[in-house]
Motif scaffolding. Structure first.
Motif, PDB file in Angstrom:
ATOM      1  N   TRP A 129      40.097  29.530  48.835  1.00 18.79           N
ATOM      2  CA  TRP A 129      39.369  28.891  49.942  1.00 18.79           C
ATOM      3  C   TRP A 129      39.432  29.744  51.202  1.00 18.79           C
ATOM      4  O   TRP A 129      40.211  30.690  51.289  1.00 18.79           O
ATOM      5  N   TRP A 131      40.354  29.054  54.360  1.00 19.95           N
ATOM      6  CA  TRP A 131      41.172  28.673  55.540  1.00 19.95           C
ATOM      7  C   TRP A 131      42.270  29.690  55.866  1.00 19.95           C
ATOM      8  O   TRP A 131      42.950  29.570  56.893  1.00 19.95           O
ATOM      9  N   ASN A 208      46.038  30.340  45.985  1.00 19.20           N
ATOM     10  CA  ASN A 208      45.873  28.902  46.108  1.00 19.20           C
ATOM     11  C   ASN A 208      44.540  28.519  45.453  1.00 19.20           C
ATOM     12  O   ASN A 208      43.480  28.984  45.854  1.00 19.20           O
ATOM     13  N   GLU A 209      44.640  27.724  44.388  1.00 22.80           N
ATOM     14  CA  GLU A 209      43.471  27.141  43.716  1.00 22.80           C
ATOM     15  C   GLU A 209      42.415  28.155  43.258  1.00 22.80           C
ATOM     16  O   GLU A 209      41.211  27.987  43.507  1.00 22.80           O
ATOM     17  N   TRP A 279      43.220  15.341  43.499  1.00 21.09           N
ATOM     18  CA  TRP A 279      42.524  15.040  44.748  1.00 21.09           C
ATOM     19  C   TRP A 279      41.489  13.941  44.580  1.00 21.09           C
ATOM     20  O   TRP A 279      40.268  14.247  44.534  1.00 21.09           O
ATOM     21  N   ASN A 282      38.730  14.072  47.437  1.00 22.09           N
ATOM     22  CA  ASN A 282      37.929  15.304  47.411  1.00 22.09           C
ATOM     23  C   ASN A 282      36.986  15.328  46.213  1.00 22.09           C
ATOM     24  O   ASN A 282      35.887  15.864  46.284  1.00 22.09           O
ATOM     25  N   GLU A 324      50.100  19.818  44.090  1.00 25.35           N
ATOM     26  CA  GLU A 324      49.328  19.290  45.234  1.00 25.35           C
ATOM     27  C   GLU A 324      48.802  17.914  44.856  1.00 25.35           C
ATOM     28  O   GLU A 324      48.342  17.725  43.731  1.00 25.35           O
ATOM     29  N   TRP A 370      50.895  17.117  49.239  1.00 21.65           N
ATOM     30  CA  TRP A 370      50.146  17.878  50.251  1.00 21.65           C
ATOM     31  C   TRP A 370      49.919  16.959  51.431  1.00 21.65           C
ATOM     32  O   TRP A 370      49.128  16.006  51.316  1.00 21.65           O
ATOM     33  N   PRO A 395      45.366  22.533  56.783  1.00 22.09           N
ATOM     34  CA  PRO A 395      44.955  23.839  57.292  1.00 22.09           C
ATOM     35  C   PRO A 395      43.717  23.709  58.167  1.00 22.09           C
ATOM     36  O   PRO A 395      43.098  22.645  58.226  1.00 22.09           O
ATOM     37  N   GLN A 397      40.682  24.298  58.009  1.00 20.78           N
ATOM     38  CA  GLN A 397      39.340  23.924  57.543  1.00 20.78           C
ATOM     39  C   GLN A 397      39.179  22.424  57.421  1.00 20.78           C
ATOM     40  O   GLN A 397      38.119  21.927  57.015  1.00 20.78           O
ATOM     41  N   GLU A 398      40.228  21.694  57.745  1.00 20.17           N
ATOM     42  CA  GLU A 398      40.151  20.229  57.675  1.00 20.17           C
ATOM     43  C   GLU A 398      40.712  19.601  58.944  1.00 20.17           C
ATOM     44  O   GLU A 398      41.495  20.232  59.647  1.00 20.17           O
ATOM     45  N   TYR A 403      45.439  14.739  55.636  1.00 18.50           N
ATOM     46  CA  TYR A 403      46.376  14.458  54.527  1.00 18.50           C
ATOM     47  C   TYR A 403      47.835  14.674  54.910  1.00 18.50           C
ATOM     48  O   TYR A 403      48.727  14.503  54.084  1.00 18.50           O
TER      49      TYR A 403
END
Ligand SMILES: O=C1NC[C@H](CO)[C@@H](O)[C@@H]1O
Length: 428
Positions: A129, A131, A208-209, A279, A282, A324, A370, A395, A397-398, A403
């Motif tokens: 991602w 971020w 990450n992811e 998630w 999400n 997460e 998370w 982070p 971007q949110e 959360y």
């Protein structure tokens, strides 16, 4: 042990002091080891000596996490400088080959303090991602394409499909490996200890992811992804004979819903354990504007996701960590004043499955929620992060508060402690 000039050097750590995989479980210091973890992406940032560093806050956060039984942190080790507004700044990599030594020393400070509290850390070395800059920033450097910020383009499908180009770009992979070598072979500037000898690192994590592309990933993209995981995990093991390596995958949600792909990507002996993330909001299973109308759907799907991935881990004969999961505050609201009744109910559902199946000897090796917000607080009325603001669990971007579990979320902290006690009590 006396060295040549009489300086006492620490004896190399015993292999059993590192977290190892024993059949389908983690072992550490001769005991079964279960992860009771927090996502604490900004831990290295707080450890910096100046600038973004807040060492006094870091010590308080570590003590507060330790006090409720948290034994593991999942931390961003590397970030890439980018123009994207949704990304954290500063970054550990300012440009290919140009690294921020002061920020990297923040990670040294974190590791030194983690060791004092006998906690362990999973360090991720990239980000799918935007971020932290991540793979899209590598492509900006090496393909000249714009770093794509899905918060701006509103087009995640294109973002994910283009991001997968990172795996095929030789120059980006070369720089990524330079960075991996720089971190894995680093000598801690606070303790003098090589990272390869640090028994408080649980694993190196590829990213990450990382995803193979978007939900319509082609067979070719999937094959590239499987090879990338095998190659990079093998590269890390070539640098470091002591530590485990994990992918950072979300599970099927990050594998184009393709269970065969998830198995193929994690079958390699270079990947020591599986990871997955959960998630419900999400992924559209839960609508926090209609909690009563979507709770049952979310819980049925969450239970299935939680349990089916443990069955996949059984197939590969490897441990799996739920590293997460999260849900937003009642309302929904980003405000720290909002209650967390629904989130607490969701956490309990998750914790109960993890603790029950771990107690039965299934290959679930623990969790990381998370994410730890602790003493951090949102700085702006719109809840968006700006450079200089507190770091929280969310982070940049949110929204800051989406959360995060804050130090004032007492019901959540008590719930985490309740299940920390249960997992830490499992003897095997
Ligand atoms: O790794 C992640 N998974 C989900 C988090 C919450 O949306 C997100 O902040 C992060 O990028």
């Amino acid at each position: 042990m006396l060295g040549a000039v009489g300086i006492v050097e620490a004896a190399p750590a015993a292999k059993s002091d590192f977290v190892t995989v024993k059949n389908t479980h983690f072992a550490r210091k001769g005991q079964a080891y279960y992860i009771v973890g927090a996502n604490f992406w900004y831990g290295g940032y707080l450890g910096a000596a100046s600038g973004v560093g807040e060492r006094a806050r870091l010590l308080k956060e570590l003590d507060n996490m330790k006090a409720i039984g948290i034994n593991n942190l999942r931390v961003l080790a590397v970030s890439e400088k980018t123009e994207m507004k949704s990304a954290v700044s500063p970054a550990t990599t300012n440009a290919p080959g140009q690294y921020d030594e002061e920020l990297l020393a923040g990670l040294d400070f974190l590791m030194a303090e983690v060791a004092k509290r006998d906690m362990t850390v999973v360090l991720y070395l990239n980000n799918f991602w935007q971020w932290s800059g991540g793979m899209t920033q590598y492509l900006n450097w090496f393909e000249g394409t714009p770093a794509l910020d899905p918060n701006v383009t509103k087009d995640y499908d294109t973002f994910m499909q283009k991001n997968a180009g990172f795996y095929r770009n030789a120059d980006a992979q070369a720089e990524y490996r330079n960075v991996i070598a720089k971190i894995v072979k680093r000598v801690n500037t606070i303790t003098g200890k090589p990272y390869t000898e640090d028994t408080h690192i649980l694993s190196w994590q590829l990213a990450n992811e990382p995803r193979p592309g978007n939900g319509k990933a082609t067979p070719e993209e999937k094959a590239v992804y499987v090879k990338w995981i095998d190659d990079v995990a093998g590269y890390i093991h070539s640098l470091d004979k002591n530590h485990l390596v994990s992918s950072g995958s979300e599970g099927l949600a990050g594998s184009a819903q393709d269970a065969q792909l998830y198995l193929d990507a994690h079958r390699t002996r270079n990947i020591d354990y599986l990871t997955y993330h959960l998630w419900p909001k999400n992924w559209g299973w839960f609508d926090s504007n209609n909690p009563s109308g979507t709770w049952d759907n979310a819980i049925v799907k969450s239970h299935d996701y939680l349990n089916s991935h443990i069955e996949l881990a059984k197939k590969l004969g490897k441990p799996i960590v739920l590293e997460e999961f999260g849900l937003d505050r009642d309302g929904p609201s980003f405000s720290i004043k909002a209650t967390t009744k629904i989130r607490d109910r969701f956490y309990r559902e998750v914790f109960e499955i993890v603790a029950t199946r771990a107690s039965k000897g299934d290959p679930i090796a623990g969790f990381n929620f998370w994410a730890w917000g602790g003493a951090g607080r949102a700085a702006n009325a719109d809840y968006w992060w700006k450079p200089g603001n507190d770091f929280v669990g969310d982070p940049p971007q949110e929204e800051q508060g989406l959360y995060s579990v804050f130090d004032s979320d007492v019901s959540s902290l008590l719930l985490i402690k309740e299940y920390a006690d249960r997992l830490n009590a499992i003897k095997r």
